[in-house]
Design an enzyme around this catalytic site. Structure first.
Site, PDB file in Angstrom:
ATOM      1  N   ASP A 106      10.949  36.075  40.162  1.00 25.64           N
ATOM      2  CA  ASP A 106       9.629  35.625  39.530  1.00 25.64           C
ATOM      3  C   ASP A 106       8.963  34.686  40.029  1.00 25.64           C
ATOM      4  OD1 ASP A 106       7.739  35.769  37.428  1.00 25.64           O
ATOM      5  OD2 ASP A 106       9.214  35.621  35.813  1.00 25.64           O
ATOM      6  N   ASP A 152       2.721  42.042  33.231  1.00 27.42           N
ATOM      7  CA  ASP A 152       3.081  41.735  32.040  1.00 27.42           C
ATOM      8  C   ASP A 152       2.450  42.420  30.681  1.00 27.42           C
ATOM      9  OD1 ASP A 152       4.952  39.741  32.454  1.00 27.42           O
ATOM     10  OD2 ASP A 152       3.747  37.965  32.290  1.00 27.42           O
TER      11      ASP A 152
HETATM   12  C1  DGJ Z   1       6.784  36.353  33.576  1.00 29.11           C
HETATM   13  C2  DGJ Z   1       7.233  37.554  33.759  1.00 29.11           C
HETATM   14  O1  DGJ Z   1       6.387  38.412  34.260  1.00 29.11           O
HETATM   15  C3  DGJ Z   1       7.924  37.946  32.668  1.00 29.11           C
HETATM   16  O2  DGJ Z   1       8.481  39.473  32.768  1.00 29.11           O
HETATM   17  C4  DGJ Z   1       8.965  37.275  32.230  1.00 29.11           C
HETATM   18  O3  DGJ Z   1      10.135  37.539  33.234  1.00 29.11           O
HETATM   19  C5  DGJ Z   1       8.630  35.862  32.118  1.00 29.11           C
HETATM   20  N1  DGJ Z   1       8.063  35.407  33.281  1.00 29.11           N
HETATM   21  C6  DGJ Z   1       9.820  34.943  32.025  1.00 29.11           C
HETATM   22  O4  DGJ Z   1       9.724  33.795  32.059  1.00 29.11           O
END
Ligand code: DGJ
Length: 718
Positions: free
Chosen positions: A473, A542
């Site tokens: 991430d 997301d």
């Molecule tokens: C952003 C990601 O897109 C989410 O899926 C998740 O992993 C969060 N970060 C966790 O902090």
């Protein structure tokens, strides 16, 4: 095939779909310049593309420079369109002349130093033309590289800048490729923001510069490093278009400039706004690669060429060709609030429905119970996981599932042991405050010591437990883009960061070849061809609401293959938009990517668990087709209430249609399938269809009652 036709001083790059013509052109002083005079449909007589400018209408010297399709335009020579190259010499002057010096034609394709790029497995897959241009005054040489794939309508282009002079100079723009097409073009690009990435926008021709870019240090949510020049009459199925994707994950700029002479110049490369690079004598600078796809068969034709190229010759490693597992991720089920028992409850329910991989997201390390701390301290939290990662992973394995883990390797929390020990390891500008976003700072990946730390910290965890999958991430973008490292010019930091990051990713993915890596950046904030070179799949957004995902996945498919898109079924009311959609609709949308679940499976109703079981079973049967087959967009969510798409291979056709709002007494809607291989097909209810019927009569989807509904039909070939 690539050939040099001496009599016409022309280079012809040619295959059955595409011709590209470059020509050596004597300017008014009899100096040789390089023009790119054709990029498009195959030509039988490339000589016709040599510009013959008539001065009868009063064309001036100035006009000529605004018309000629320079292959590598520079600043300060009277071509006022966006340049590909801008060089400031030691005197502070910015004026560069590039003259043709020579060429080489090689079978295959050279690798790019330190950068991701498309590749060949056999030298007979492609040929490469390398042309050198030189500026006699500064000693700058530009080596333009054009690789034509023999069996694809694809040209991969890049440029290498070398200082052959005796004095240093500064590159202020060092583009990857420049193509000028005669005529006017619609510009199609993918724009967005967090939770609404890659919406399709089609901008009509305009006599101005249209530009998409990022200065974020990541390709970003706002603009994707991908653009299409489409003939105004081009549709999903017909017409000419040129798509270009930059194989780069940092700040970029793509400009489409149209001037009064109705030609359209496309310039692609690093963003000059956050770039300058000092080139000392003997040094060279490699610009990223741009993948240029030509289609005479509309936008679907272009996308399908991108899909197979990215899947087969940009993605690498063991997972490139392997069926992707169906996963469950705990993020939206628990956020930071979990312990081993909670996780195991979800895992047990997941195993019961046939899910193959359990992914533990953020919050497993340091003292991280919220997003205020601990990034950089990659040590398991024993309070949450008494048996550590090893203990949890082995419990998961006992259920017959693999285990995956989340990291955010490029970041550091000010409240972390790492930051307390190395406050100078982040990006910062001297004497300025350090801007925090999501309570975190960015590690300075341009530093060798930081790269070494990240490689070791992540590798240590990967060695400590049976970890089969990593979600990588990146949750904030650059602000003060400076380094505390001595001897590095601050204008180089953004690109040096990317080179450092690519080195780290190369090392870790090579050392752990069995691990499936999935990229992520606050959802889909770094979804680009550069990332796909290291990680064959990326978390698309997301926003996992089924309706929103129609737009996001449809837009993403303009360039990126289905096997690259992470797509999850999540809880209702949906956490991003509060919408209630059926489990069937959520599943039918998510199987238009790599299917996953992101909810507390143990808390679902029996009915929903049964539906999930059905989806998992179905996807295991058809994923070969959905992940690796030909994907065709049929109806766009951007155009109306019904979206439809199709997956096709030799075994079956999978047809999916989605209706957002129910209407009373609706007119039946008939959707014709495309390019169905000849034969007879059986639907699940035993009805027979010929390929001709599917294509000429089509399907009338029978949507369930109510808003947000879907209809999916699998046609098995008899
Ligand atoms: C952003 C990601 O897109 C989410 O899926 C998740 O992993 C969060 N970060 C966790 O902090």
């Amino acid at each position: 095939m690539i050939q040099y036709i001496d009599s016409q001083r022309i280079f012809l790059l040619h295959n059955k779909w595409l011709s590209v013509v470059l020509c050596i052109y004597s300017d008014e002083n009899k100096c040789d310049e390089l023009l790119l005079t054709h990029f498009g449909a195959p030509l039988d007589n490339p000589g016709t593309t040599i510009p013959r400018i008539s001065r009868r209408g009063g064309a001036s010297f100035d006009t000529l420079r605004q018309i000629l399709p320079y292959a590598c335009p520079t600043e300060g020579r009277g071509d006022y369109r966006p340049p590909m190259v801008s060089v400031r010499d030691e005197e502070g002057q910015n004026c560069t002349e590039l003259f043709y010096e020579g060429y080489r034609i090689e079978p295959g394709k050279p690798r790019l130093d330190g950068l991701p790029a498309s590749y060949v497995e056999q030298t007979d897959e492609a040929d490469t033309l390398l042309i050198t241009l030189g500026d006699p005054l500064t000693g700058l040489k530009v080596e333009l590289s054009y690789t034509l794939y023999r069996e694809r309508p694809i040209l991969a282009a890049s440029a290498r800048y070398i200082n052959h002079g005796v004095e240093s100079f500064t590159l202020e723009a060092a583009g990857s490729v420049c193509v000028t097409l005669p005529g006017r073009y619609d510009m199609i690009h993918l724009h967005g923001a967090w939770a609404k990435e890659r919406a399709v926008e089609r901008v009509p021709p305009a006599t101005m510069t249209r530009m998409i870019s990022s200065v974020r240090g990541a390709s970003g949510h706002e603009h994707n490093p991908f653009v299409v020049l489409a003939a105004p009459d081009a549709t999903e199925f017909d017409g000419e278009c040129l798509g270009v994707a930059l194989v780069y994950s940092g700040s970029f700029a793509i400009s489409v400039d149209e001037n009064a002479y109705t030609s359209t110049r496309l310039t692609v490369g690093l963003n000059p706004r956050c770039f300058s690079w000092c080139l000392r004598p003997g040094e060279c600078f490699q610009a990223p690669e741009a993948l240029c796809v030509w289609s005479g068969e509309g936008l679907n034709g272009m996308s399908q060429s991108f899909h197979s190229l990215l899947r087969e010759r940009v993605c690498r490693g063991l997972w490139r060709d392997q069926t992707r597992p169906i996963l469950i991720n705990n993020w939206e089920a628990t956020y930071f609030d979990f312990d081993q028992e909670k996780l195991m409850n979800i895992a047990r329910a997941a195993a019961e429905v046939g899910i193959e991989l359990f992914v533990l997201d953020d919050g497993w390390f340091g003292k991280r119970d919220n997003d205020h701390c601990s990034l950089g301290d990659w040590v398991e939290n024993r309070r949450k996981l008494p048996g550590g990662l090893q203990g949890l992973a082995s419990e998961i394995n006992k259920l017959g599932m693999q285990f995956g883990l989340w990291f955010e390797p490029e970041m550091v929390s000010p409240d972390s042991d790492l930051y307390r020990a190395h406050p100078d390891w982040c990006l910062y500008a001297k004497k300025r405050r350090r801007s925090i976003a999501r309570h975190q700072l960015i590690l300075d990946m341009s530093r060798q010591d930081v790269q070494d730390y990240v490689i070791e910290a992540i590798s240590r965890v990967l060695r400590s437990a049976p970890i089969n999958y990593v979600k990588w991430d990146m949750n904030r973008n650059f602000m003060e883009t400076g380094t505390g490292m001595d001897g590095v010019r601050q204008g180089e930091v953004a690109h040096r960061y990317m080179l450092g990051l690519y080195h780290v990713m190369e090392t870790i993915t090579a050392n752990f070849p069995d691990v499936l890596f999935e990229g992520c950046s606050g959802g889909g904030g770094r979804f680009d061809a550069g990332m796909l070179y290291y990680m064959p799949q990326i978390w698309t957004s997301d926003d996992s609401d089924a309706v929103e995902r129609l737009f996001i996945q449809y837009g993403t498919s303009f360039c990126y293959p289905i096997s690259s898109m992470g797509a999850h079924v999540s809880e209702i009311p949906n956490h991003q938009v509060g919408r209630l959609t059926s489990m069937q609709m959520r599943g039918d949308v998510a199987l238009g990517g790599n299917l996953g679940y992101e909810l507390d499976l143990s808390a679902q109703t029996t009915e929903d668990k049964e539906e999930i079981k059905r989806q998992v079973k179905l996807v295991k049967r058809i994923r070969e087709t959905t992940q690796w087959g030909v994907f065709t967009r049929l109806l766009s969510p951007f155009d109306g209430n019904v979206t439809a798409w199709q997956f096709t291979d030799e075994k079956r056709v999978v047809f999916c249609a989605y209706r957002v709002m129910a209407r009373p007494n609706p007119a039946p809607i008939r959707i014709r399938l495309r390019n169905v291989p000849d034969g007879i097909y059986l639907s699940e209810n035993g009805q027979e269809f010929s390929s001709t019927t599917l294509m000429s009569v089509g399907i009338c989807p029978d949507f369930p009652r109510g808003d947000f509904s879907s209809c999916m039909i699998v046609f098995e070939k008899k």
